[in-house]
Design an enzyme around this catalytic site. Structure first.
Site, PDB file in Angstrom:
ATOM      1  N   ILE A   1       0.845  -1.183   0.000  1.00  0.00           N
ATOM      2  CA  ILE A   1       0.000   0.000   0.000  1.00  0.00           C
ATOM      3  C   ILE A   1       0.887   1.241   0.000  1.00  0.00           C
ATOM      4  O   ILE A   1       1.798   1.347   0.821  1.00  0.00           O
ATOM      5  CB  ILE A   1      -0.912   0.012   1.234  1.00  0.00           C
ATOM      6  CG1 ILE A   1      -1.801  -1.238   1.272  1.00  0.00           C
ATOM      7  CG2 ILE A   1      -1.762   1.275   1.290  1.00  0.00           C
ATOM      8  CD1 ILE A   1      -2.522  -1.442   2.594  1.00  0.00           C
ATOM      9  N   SER A   2       0.666   2.179  -0.928  1.00  0.00           N
ATOM     10  CA  SER A   2       1.396   3.440  -1.001  1.00  0.00           C
ATOM     11  C   SER A   2       2.899   3.182  -1.165  1.00  0.00           C
ATOM     12  O   SER A   2       3.321   2.667  -2.198  1.00  0.00           O
ATOM     13  CB  SER A   2       1.075   4.303   0.226  1.00  0.00           C
ATOM     14  OG  SER A   2       1.586   5.601   0.092  1.00  0.00           O
ATOM     15  N   SER A   3       3.725   3.504  -0.182  1.00  0.00           N
ATOM     16  CA  SER A   3       5.152   3.183  -0.277  1.00  0.00           C
ATOM     17  C   SER A   3       5.344   1.696  -0.535  1.00  0.00           C
ATOM     18  O   SER A   3       6.225   1.289  -1.298  1.00  0.00           O
ATOM     19  CB  SER A   3       5.870   3.584   1.012  1.00  0.00           C
ATOM     20  OG  SER A   3       7.242   3.249   0.957  1.00  0.00           O
TER      21      SER A   3
END
Length: 426
Positions: free
Chosen positions: A153-155
């Protein structure tokens, strides 16, 4: 700029994820496996140039030669937060695979997806440590090396892209929630943040994007991992144009057309496109969520990634397998709702230690709450997983569970049931 952006990101993420539990930290001797059914920190797992931490979840029902899912956290997050804030551990309980949760120790709690070291195989940064974690699990559990997967998720989504680029011979597929293409975040000045990429202003041709991936492992000619990407149209942290650039990159890497082979709407507001094939395991699958921001991850999405990986059908079934079973089910309905009572009996000759009862709800029914088991998903093909107090069924023993559901006219009980993959009599 990095500090400002991370400060803006923290409250968004905090609203989405639960407080992380305390993990049991313990060094792992060379021949010793981790405890089951608990999050465990593993140390001394191998080459680890950026001092990552490794957390591991092994279910009680771990299969022989299990699959491995590497679940990578978001900026400001951690391995334990990823464990508590996603369904990967509960899915592992259901399907018998192992979950690795890498955890950053640097101050930003972001993974390195920017440095030249991160963007090449064996470069000496985070991907090397994560590869060591996979090797550790493979050695301890004789994991199936054809079923190693990454998700984040994200990074963590950006790292998923990086892992598939650096180690195409290790990972079979990835699922990236709110990420950017491999190489988009590249910097050469030591910065972790690339504002042009986060702002969605870096564009390349499909060939250029594909060349960035291929340059991570020069000369590699083997099979490339499949990729699933998710993005919200209102993402204000990693802007939506990155979604289209990811599609361009991975369709080029996998050698398939950028024209979708199939387009559908699995959930209202979602547009799903598949490239190179039309089924659940297409080379590239992309899900666009209309009106959704950066924190798009929600309950149930991990199960859809699991379907893309193929782990909800092609993997070994959880053990043990019962010899026989019987189920009786009744409902008590009113205008738009119902309660159901389900009694499961082990009619085999051996005990069942850990059970999962699968059934399909009639069309229009949605479970609103339940007792005696956990139920997922809440409509369609449902699996009820035992509670901690009723997981053992001796021969001829029974357990009764139940649920409340809404309905749109059909208030009947499910017509068939399977226990740990074995069909039960009615």
């Amino acid at each position: 700029m990095l500090v400002t952006l991370l400060a803006a990101l923290v409250p968004l993420l905090a609203a989405t994820f639960l407080t992380a539990p305390t993990a049991s930290a313990r060094p792992e001797p060379a021949a010793e496996a981790a405890p089951t059914a608990t999050l465990t920190e593993v140390t001394n797992f191998g080459t680890n140039p950026s001092n990552l931490q490794m957390y591991l979840y092994v279910p009680d029902s771990v299969t022989a030669n299990p699959a491995v899912v590497v679940a990578v956290h978001y900026c400001t997050g951690s391995g334990p937060a990823m464990y508590s804030g996603t369904e990967w551990a509960s899915l592992a309980d259901r399907y018998g695979f192992v979950v690795v949760y890498p955890s950053v120790t640097r101050a930003s709690k972001c993974f390195d997806v920017s440095s030249p070291q991160a963007l090449k195989r064996g470069g000496g940064s985070d991907p090397v440590g994560i590869k060591s974690m996979v090797d550790w699990v493979t050695g301890r559990y004789a994991a199936d090396t054809s079923r190693i997967f990454a998700t984040g998720i994200s990074s963590g989504a950006m790292m998923t892209n990086v892992l598939l680029g650096d180690y195409p011979d290790v990972f079979s597929a990835g699922a990236a929630f709110s990420g950017v293409p491999f190489g988009c975040f590249a910097t050469t000045d030591g910065s972790e943040w690339n504002s042009a990429c986060s702002g969605g202003t870096i564009t390349h041709t499909p060939q250029e994007w594909g060349d960035l991936v291929r340059a991570a492992y020069p000369g590699y000619t083997g099979t490339r991992p499949r990729m699933q990407v998710w993005h919200g149209t209102e993402d204000d942290v990693l802007r939506y144009p990155n979604f289209g650039e990811e599609i361009k990159q991975w369709t080029n890497v996998l050698g398939v057309s950028q024209t979708p082979a199939a387009t559908d709407t699995p959930v209202s507001g979602w547009t799903r496109t598949r490239y190179g094939a039309t089924g659940d395991r297409a080379p590239v699958e992309a899900i666009s969520l209309q009106g959704i921001g950066h924190n798009l991850y929600a309950s149930g999405m991990a199960a859809r990634a699991l379907t893309f990986f193929g782990l909800d059908s092609s993997g070994p079934a959880p053990q043990p397998q019962p010899g026989a079973c019987k189920v009786t089910a009744t409902t008590n309905a009113w205008s738009t709702g119902l309660t159901a009572s389900v009694t499961l009996t082990n009619t085999g000759t051996t005990s069942v230690n850990g059970w999962q009862l699968a059934f399909t709800l009639p069309t229009g029914q949605t479970i609103t709450n339940g007792w005696g088991a956990t139920y997922a998903p809440v409509s369609g093909a449902v699996t009820a997983t035992n509670a901690t107090y009723n997981g053992t069924l001796a021969p001829n023993a029974s357990v009764t569970i139940g649920y409340q559901a809404n309905h749109t006219g059909n208030s009947a009980a499910p017509g068939s049931f399977t226990l740990n993959g074995t069909a039960c009599t009615g």
